[in-house]
Design an enzyme around this catalytic site. Structure first.
Site, PDB file in Angstrom:
ATOM      1  N   LYS A  22      10.574   0.223   0.160  1.00 52.76           N
ATOM      2  CA  LYS A  22       9.552  -0.031   1.187  1.00 52.76           C
ATOM      3  C   LYS A  22       9.247   1.234   1.990  1.00 52.76           C
ATOM      4  O   LYS A  22       8.088   1.589   2.194  1.00 52.76           O
ATOM      5  CB  LYS A  22      10.035  -1.139   2.132  1.00 52.76           C
ATOM      6  CG  LYS A  22       9.186  -1.277   3.379  1.00 52.76           C
ATOM      7  CD  LYS A  22       9.717  -2.313   4.331  1.00 52.76           C
ATOM      8  CE  LYS A  22      10.819  -1.856   5.239  1.00 52.76           C
ATOM      9  NZ  LYS A  22      10.419  -1.100   6.429  1.00 52.76           N
ATOM     10  N   ASN A  23      10.290   1.902   2.441  1.00 48.42           N
ATOM     11  CA  ASN A  23      10.049   3.036   3.332  1.00 48.42           C
ATOM     12  C   ASN A  23       9.431   4.231   2.611  1.00 48.42           C
ATOM     13  O   ASN A  23       8.714   5.023   3.229  1.00 48.42           O
ATOM     14  CB  ASN A  23      11.336   3.431   4.062  1.00 48.42           C
ATOM     15  CG  ASN A  23      11.712   2.384   5.107  1.00 48.42           C
ATOM     16  OD1 ASN A  23      10.900   1.517   5.450  1.00 48.42           O
ATOM     17  ND2 ASN A  23      12.937   2.442   5.595  1.00 48.42           N
ATOM     18  N   ARG A  93       6.218   0.013  12.068  1.00 46.06           N
ATOM     19  CA  ARG A  93       6.611   1.315  12.566  1.00 46.06           C
ATOM     20  C   ARG A  93       5.840   2.420  11.841  1.00 46.06           C
ATOM     21  O   ARG A  93       5.361   3.371  12.442  1.00 46.06           O
ATOM     22  CB  ARG A  93       8.116   1.430  12.298  1.00 46.06           C
ATOM     23  CG  ARG A  93       8.730   2.700  12.701  1.00 46.06           C
ATOM     24  CD  ARG A  93       9.109   2.649  14.154  1.00 46.06           C
ATOM     25  NE  ARG A  93       9.514   3.956  14.600  1.00 46.06           N
ATOM     26  CZ  ARG A  93       9.233   4.418  15.797  1.00 46.06           C
ATOM     27  NH1 ARG A  93       8.564   3.690  16.661  1.00 46.06           N
ATOM     28  NH2 ARG A  93       9.633   5.605  16.159  1.00 46.06           N
ATOM     29  N   CYS A 117      10.758  -2.798  14.120  1.00 44.63           N
ATOM     30  CA  CYS A 117      11.947  -3.491  14.623  1.00 44.63           C
ATOM     31  C   CYS A 117      12.329  -2.995  16.006  1.00 44.63           C
ATOM     32  O   CYS A 117      12.297  -1.798  16.279  1.00 44.63           O
ATOM     33  CB  CYS A 117      13.108  -3.262  13.667  1.00 44.63           C
ATOM     34  SG  CYS A 117      13.029  -4.342  12.244  1.00 44.63           S
ATOM     35  N   ARG A 122      13.096   4.297  20.163  1.00 42.13           N
ATOM     36  CA  ARG A 122      12.314   4.881  19.075  1.00 42.13           C
ATOM     37  C   ARG A 122      11.159   5.789  19.536  1.00 42.13           C
ATOM     38  O   ARG A 122       9.983   5.512  19.289  1.00 42.13           O
ATOM     39  CB  ARG A 122      11.813   3.782  18.139  1.00 42.13           C
ATOM     40  CG  ARG A 122      12.948   2.909  17.651  1.00 42.13           C
ATOM     41  CD  ARG A 122      12.539   1.943  16.596  1.00 42.13           C
ATOM     42  NE  ARG A 122      12.573   2.543  15.272  1.00 42.13           N
ATOM     43  CZ  ARG A 122      12.473   1.847  14.146  1.00 42.13           C
ATOM     44  NH1 ARG A 122      12.331   0.555  14.185  1.00 42.13           N
ATOM     45  NH2 ARG A 122      12.503   2.464  12.993  1.00 42.13           N
ATOM     46  N   PRO A 123      11.486   6.890  20.208  1.00 45.00           N
ATOM     47  CA  PRO A 123      10.438   7.817  20.642  1.00 45.00           C
ATOM     48  C   PRO A 123       9.784   8.542  19.454  1.00 45.00           C
ATOM     49  O   PRO A 123      10.323   8.534  18.344  1.00 45.00           O
ATOM     50  CB  PRO A 123      11.191   8.823  21.531  1.00 45.00           C
ATOM     51  CG  PRO A 123      12.625   8.682  21.188  1.00 45.00           C
ATOM     52  CD  PRO A 123      12.835   7.330  20.579  1.00 45.00           C
ATOM     53  N   ILE A 124       8.634   9.176  19.724  1.00 47.76           N
ATOM     54  CA  ILE A 124       7.952   9.919  18.654  1.00 47.76           C
ATOM     55  C   ILE A 124       7.698  11.366  19.082  1.00 47.76           C
ATOM     56  O   ILE A 124       6.803  12.029  18.564  1.00 47.76           O
ATOM     57  CB  ILE A 124       6.620   9.242  18.246  1.00 47.76           C
ATOM     58  CG1 ILE A 124       5.741   9.006  19.482  1.00 47.76           C
ATOM     59  CG2 ILE A 124       6.833   7.946  17.508  1.00 47.76           C
ATOM     60  CD1 ILE A 124       4.289   8.820  19.129  1.00 47.76           C
ATOM     61  N   ASP A 125       8.509  11.817  20.042  1.00 46.65           N
ATOM     62  CA  ASP A 125       8.302  13.173  20.568  1.00 46.65           C
ATOM     63  C   ASP A 125       8.371  14.254  19.486  1.00 46.65           C
ATOM     64  O   ASP A 125       7.644  15.249  19.558  1.00 46.65           O
ATOM     65  CB  ASP A 125       9.326  13.460  21.677  1.00 46.65           C
ATOM     66  CG  ASP A 125      10.752  13.231  21.198  1.00 46.65           C
ATOM     67  OD1 ASP A 125      11.051  12.113  20.721  1.00 46.65           O
ATOM     68  OD2 ASP A 125      11.561  14.163  21.262  1.00 46.65           O
ATOM     69  N   GLN A 126       9.209  14.067  18.473  1.00 49.38           N
ATOM     70  CA  GLN A 126       9.341  15.109  17.441  1.00 49.38           C
ATOM     71  C   GLN A 126       8.088  15.171  16.564  1.00 49.38           C
ATOM     72  O   GLN A 126       7.684  16.247  16.132  1.00 49.38           O
ATOM     73  CB  GLN A 126      10.571  14.857  16.570  1.00 49.38           C
ATOM     74  CG  GLN A 126      11.866  14.840  17.346  1.00 49.38           C
ATOM     75  CD  GLN A 126      12.097  16.127  18.122  1.00 49.38           C
ATOM     76  OE1 GLN A 126      12.123  17.216  17.549  1.00 49.38           O
ATOM     77  NE2 GLN A 126      12.240  16.017  19.432  1.00 49.38           N
ATOM     78  N   ASP A 307      20.458   1.311   8.292  1.00 47.14           N
ATOM     79  CA  ASP A 307      19.832   0.066   7.810  1.00 47.14           C
ATOM     80  C   ASP A 307      20.824  -0.826   7.056  1.00 47.14           C
ATOM     81  O   ASP A 307      20.465  -1.929   6.653  1.00 47.14           O
ATOM     82  CB  ASP A 307      18.626   0.389   6.907  1.00 47.14           C
ATOM     83  CG  ASP A 307      17.416   0.820   7.720  1.00 47.14           C
ATOM     84  OD1 ASP A 307      17.492   0.835   8.958  1.00 47.14           O
ATOM     85  OD2 ASP A 307      16.375   1.152   7.112  1.00 47.14           O
ATOM     86  N   ILE A 329      22.563   6.086  15.161  1.00 52.79           N
ATOM     87  CA  ILE A 329      21.127   6.416  15.033  1.00 52.79           C
ATOM     88  C   ILE A 329      20.278   5.651  16.069  1.00 52.79           C
ATOM     89  O   ILE A 329      19.457   6.237  16.763  1.00 52.79           O
ATOM     90  CB  ILE A 329      20.590   6.084  13.618  1.00 52.79           C
ATOM     91  CG1 ILE A 329      21.536   6.615  12.521  1.00 52.79           C
ATOM     92  CG2 ILE A 329      19.171   6.603  13.442  1.00 52.79           C
ATOM     93  CD1 ILE A 329      21.543   8.089  12.285  1.00 52.79           C
ATOM     94  N   ARG A 399       9.438  -8.894   6.060  1.00 52.77           N
ATOM     95  CA  ARG A 399       8.805  -7.583   6.225  1.00 52.77           C
ATOM     96  C   ARG A 399       9.311  -6.598   5.178  1.00 52.77           C
ATOM     97  O   ARG A 399       8.602  -5.658   4.812  1.00 52.77           O
ATOM     98  CB  ARG A 399       9.122  -7.013   7.613  1.00 52.77           C
ATOM     99  CG  ARG A 399       8.355  -7.651   8.738  1.00 52.77           C
ATOM    100  CD  ARG A 399       8.637  -6.931  10.036  1.00 52.77           C
ATOM    101  NE  ARG A 399       8.766  -5.513   9.763  1.00 52.77           N
ATOM    102  CZ  ARG A 399       9.493  -4.660  10.458  1.00 52.77           C
ATOM    103  NH1 ARG A 399      10.160  -5.062  11.508  1.00 52.77           N
ATOM    104  NH2 ARG A 399       9.556  -3.389  10.134  1.00 52.77           N
TER     105      ARG A 399
END
Ligand code: UD1
Length: 432
Positions: A22-23, A93, A117, A122-126, A307, A329, A399
């Site tokens: 999936k990922n 996500r 999830c 879960r930041p997205i700064d990077q 996971d 994580i 999902r």
């Protein structure tokens, strides 16, 4: 609302075919819109996250043709908007991969902030830091929860990621693949799906080297072209069935897998007393006794995957003695422990550590899936439990797992998807 009803106690025995990752598929679908030519993708899992991703792509003019259940043709020639803002997109996500893809192709992207999830902040700064380094000076989150990134031109850059992040590594590969000059991503994630997305982009004409190591080097190319590609097998789906075998004292062969991707999972299963047999594209797990206790810490690949953390916790909950599971994580990934406790587990969570005193059995209960992987883990607990377990909110599980109940049933599990109490009663009458 659909539920799974389970009667525990049957060991899982037999073979199960593992689907596409999936990922990886989410990254590859986003990448596929970066050419105007047609791309054929095989081994696409038929799960809800993928459907939502395709819906988002279609909303901006991508043409998707379903050849069969797991094969699609994609054409991004007629994309008519770089804005993806449907409410549904918040459900996954990986919608943020459309930012990298649209920015990389059109130098402009606006996408509603991702959901997925609820397992941490879960930041997205990077991601944003990398987009800015490549030339999208305004990359950021603006009012109303849109991520925006616009650039006059994209230029290769040297990007150091502050932590190992799968999402940012893939997103920055997408954004950099047609940027002018060389991009170097340091401290890159090494997960198999990062490598799969890089391989796919390379098949489309990209020049990416080093995927699978912590330094990825990308030489920008003028354009990408059509290709045909088969997605790798899903490491986490495979691992979930392997733990289902362990917990039910079963004998399960996961087929169509890459055993190398499963090494950290196989190693832990051996530690807790399972026998593992590997062949070229299958792994057999045989469990004959109660699991042994152990310690485990989740880590980026090739470490033990976050996971798989709920699944191993379910197994260790039944082990003799004390086990410790440390989540390194995501900070909020033990929410399912309350549900497992209701099934008789004895687990104390202290910040990012679960201290598990193994019990000899779980007892069936009515429980709720709090997120995708934890939902699957609770189903496994139900398969090992005495009596009946009803798992609510299975839309989370769907999902990421295709035909989860069907595959489990084929292995001898007593599980059914039902819609209401009548369905539960019917199941109970049937299985006795
Ligand atoms: C992906 C997977 C998810 C898996 C996770 C870790 C997809 C769609 N999802 O999630 O199933 O659990 O990898 O293997 O592929 N972080 C930041 N800033 C950022 C990005 C990440 O602080 O900009 C942090 C996160 O909060 C987390 C860690 O880095 O603590 C790893 O996150 P990341 O690898 O990016 O996870 P996802 O890509 O969201």
């Amino acid at each position: 609302m659909e539920q799974y009803v389970i009667k525990g106690g049957s060991p899982l025995v037999g073979e199960v075919e593992i689907g596409g990752a999936k990922n990886a598929a989410l990254g590859i679908l986003a990448a596929s819109i970066m050419t105007d030519e047609t791309v054929l993708i095989e081994n696409v899992p038929d799960v809800r996250d993928i459907k939502v991703m395709m819906q988002a792509m279609e909303s901006i003019g991508v043409i998707i043709q379903h050849i069969d259940r797991h094969t699609v043709k994609i054409n991004g020639r007629n994309i008519n908007s770089q804005v993806v803002d449907g409410d549904y997109i918040k459900r996954i996500r990986a919608s943020y991969y459309l930012i990298g893809a649209l920015l990389g192709k059109y130098k402009s992207a606006e996408v509603t902030l991702p959901g997925g999830c609820n397992i941490g902040t879960r930041p997205i700064d990077q991601h944003l830091k990398g987009f800015r380094a490549l030339g999208a000076k305004d990359a950021g989150v603006v009012g109303g929860g849109m991520i925006v990134a616009h650039a006059d031109e994209l230029k290769g850059a040297h990007i150091y990621l502050d932590m190992v992040t799968v999402g940012a590594t893939i997103n920055l590969m997408l954004a950099a693949v047609m940027a002018e000059g060389q991009t170097i991503i340091e401290n890159a994630a090494k997960e198999p799906h990062v490598v799969d997305v890089a391989n796919f982009l390379n098949c489309m004409g990209a020049n990416i080297k080093g995927a699978g190591t912590d330094v990825i080097r990308i030489r920008g190319v003028q354009s990408l072209h059509g290709t045909e590609y088969t997605i790798i097998p899903d490491q986490i789906e495979a691992g979930t069935f392997m733990f289902a075998a362990a917990v039910t004292k079963g004998d399960v062969t996961v087929k169509n897998v890459i055993p190398k991707h499963l090494e950290s999972i196989s190693a832990k299963l051996m530690e807790i007393g399972c026998e593992i047999e590997e062949s070229d594209d299958a792994v057999r797990v045989v469990a004959t006794k109660r699991p042994l206790h152990t310690h485990v810490k989740t880590l980026p690949y090739p470490g033990f995957p976050t996971d798989m953390q709920p699944q191993i916790t379910v197994a260790l909950g039944l082990a003799e003695g004390t086990s410790i599971v440390t989540e390194s994580i995501f900070e909020n990934r033990f929410k399912y422990v309350d549900e497992l406790t209701r099934m008789g587990a004895s687990i104390k969570v202290e910040s990012s550590t679960a201290i598990i005193e193994g019990v000899s059995r779980y007892t069936g209960a009515s429980i709720t899936a709090p997120d995708l992987r934890a939902g699957a883990a609770l189903v496994i607990a139900g398969l090992a439990a005495d009596g009946y377990t009803v798992v609510d909110d299975i839309r989370y599980i769907e999902r990421g797992y295709e035909d989860f109940d069907v595959k489990l049933r084929n292995l001898g599990a007593m599980i059914e998807k039902v819609e209401d109490d009548r369905g539960i009663q019917k199941f109970k009458l049937k299985v006795g």
